[in-house]
Scaffold this active site. Structure first.
Site, PDB file in Angstrom:
ATOM      1  N   PRO A   2     -19.924 -29.329 -13.744  1.00  0.00           N
ATOM      2  CA  PRO A   2     -18.609 -29.105 -14.347  1.00  0.00           C
ATOM      3  C   PRO A   2     -18.574 -29.607 -15.787  1.00  0.00           C
ATOM      4  O   PRO A   2     -18.959 -30.735 -16.068  1.00  0.00           O
ATOM      5  CB  PRO A   2     -17.667 -29.922 -13.457  1.00  0.00           C
ATOM      6  CG  PRO A   2     -18.381 -30.027 -12.151  1.00  0.00           C
ATOM      7  CD  PRO A   2     -19.840 -30.118 -12.497  1.00  0.00           C
ATOM      8  N   GLU A   3     -18.132 -28.751 -16.699  1.00  0.00           N
ATOM      9  CA  GLU A   3     -18.034 -29.127 -18.098  1.00  0.00           C
ATOM     10  C   GLU A   3     -16.573 -29.362 -18.449  1.00  0.00           C
ATOM     11  O   GLU A   3     -15.706 -29.328 -17.575  1.00  0.00           O
ATOM     12  CB  GLU A   3     -18.687 -28.062 -18.972  1.00  0.00           C
ATOM     13  CG  GLU A   3     -20.181 -27.925 -18.699  1.00  0.00           C
ATOM     14  CD  GLU A   3     -20.896 -27.052 -19.700  1.00  0.00           C
ATOM     15  OE1 GLU A   3     -20.331 -26.749 -20.770  1.00  0.00           O
ATOM     16  OE2 GLU A   3     -22.042 -26.644 -19.422  1.00  0.00           O
ATOM     17  N   HIS A  91     -19.872 -34.616   2.793  1.00  0.00           N
ATOM     18  CA  HIS A  91     -19.817 -34.890   1.358  1.00  0.00           C
ATOM     19  C   HIS A  91     -18.405 -35.135   0.840  1.00  0.00           C
ATOM     20  O   HIS A  91     -18.213 -35.237  -0.371  1.00  0.00           O
ATOM     21  CB  HIS A  91     -20.469 -33.774   0.535  1.00  0.00           C
ATOM     22  CG  HIS A  91     -21.828 -33.375   1.027  1.00  0.00           C
ATOM     23  ND1 HIS A  91     -22.868 -34.284   1.138  1.00  0.00           N
ATOM     24  CD2 HIS A  91     -22.317 -32.172   1.447  1.00  0.00           C
ATOM     25  CE1 HIS A  91     -23.942 -33.654   1.593  1.00  0.00           C
ATOM     26  NE2 HIS A  91     -23.638 -32.390   1.791  1.00  0.00           N
TER      27      HIS A  91
END
Length: 270
Positions: A2-3, A91
């Site tokens: 993710p940016e 997770h």
């Protein structure tokens, strides 16, 4: 990974559900992230009110009266707003339950993300030395020109340096350099002020468009509502090596720079 646009999209998605809400419970199922989750984090957070959710670079700040939780999504993390009491899946490492009944759930298959506590976020070692935000007034062509003088590093590496400007990850560096007509391997110190004006504007335009579209669809990224971003439909060069340039029809070249895919047009970029 993710940016900045994905992180900002996440912030915009979770903030309306969190701000002003009291944290009623904190469950840490697996605290072995990039840095261990503080053992006393649940005790610190229970009963506190979330005053705001902010972003600095790729870090999310969950601001409380007594301090701030710094959250990083790492390589594969996501924050989801759970409103239907869905049971945790594999997770799903951390849950914040709010008085409204909403749960903010952190999922991170690779466990490269982080949840850290600090009383003063701005002076935290992860934050203190970061460069300006790319959408802020402090970021502009003259800044890039000044910081680049004497630099022999390629311009793509230069704009991806978080000490120069934050949040310009690989995808958006490729796109911005194409829009500005600058070859990614050109030495940063050999680029004129006029071209840095164009590059700064291209960075702003590229990131702003990605935020509006919900980020770029990556294998591991989903928004807080579970829907993937769709900026990938608008990519001009990234992921298109060997295809025709949308501007001049030349074949796009793909190379590796610092072990990252770099795509450019040999005619449009110099």
């Amino acid at each position: 990974m993710p940016e900045l646009p994905e992180v900002e999209t996440t912030r915009q998605g979770i903030a309306p559900h969190c701000e002003g809400q009291t944290i009623t419970d904190v469950v840490v199922r697996n605290g072995r992230l990039r840095w261990p989750v503080p053992e006393d984090l649940p005790e610190r957070l229970r009963g506190q009110i979330i005053r705001s959710v902010d972003r600095r670079a790729k870090y999310l700040f969950i601001n409380l009266d007594g301090g701030t939780v710094i959250v990083h999504l790492g390589m594969s993390g996501s924050l989801r707003v759970i409103i239907d009491n869905a049971p945790p899946q594999s997770h799903d490492h951390i849950d914040l339950t709010l008085a409204s009944g909403v749960t903010l759930r952190f999922n991170d298959p690779r466990r490269f993300g982080c949840w850290l506590w600090t009383e003063t976020a701005a002076s935290h070692p992860l934050i203190a030395n970061l460069g300006p935000e790319p959408l802020s007034p402090e970021f502009n062509g003259p800044l890039l020109f000044r910081l680049s003088r004497g630099k022999q590093t390629p311009v793509k590496s230069f704009i991806m340096d978080n000490h120069v400007v934050v949040g310009v990850g690989n995808i958006y560096a490729n796109e911005a350099l194409f829009k500005a007509g600058i070859h990614p391997k050109r030495k940063a110190g050999r680029i004129s002020l006029d071209r840095y004006h164009r590059l700064a504007e291209a960075i702003r335009e590229t990131l702003s468009a990605a935020i509006l579209m919900g980020g770029t669809t990556l294998r591991d990224f989903v928004n807080s509502d579970g829907k993937p971003g769709y900026f990938a439909q608008s990519l001009l060069v990234y992921g298109r090596g060997g295809e025709a340039c949308k501007e001049c029809a030349a074949t796009l070249k793909e190379i590796r720079m610092n072990n990252r895919s770099t795509v450019y047009c040999p005619k449009c970029q110099r």
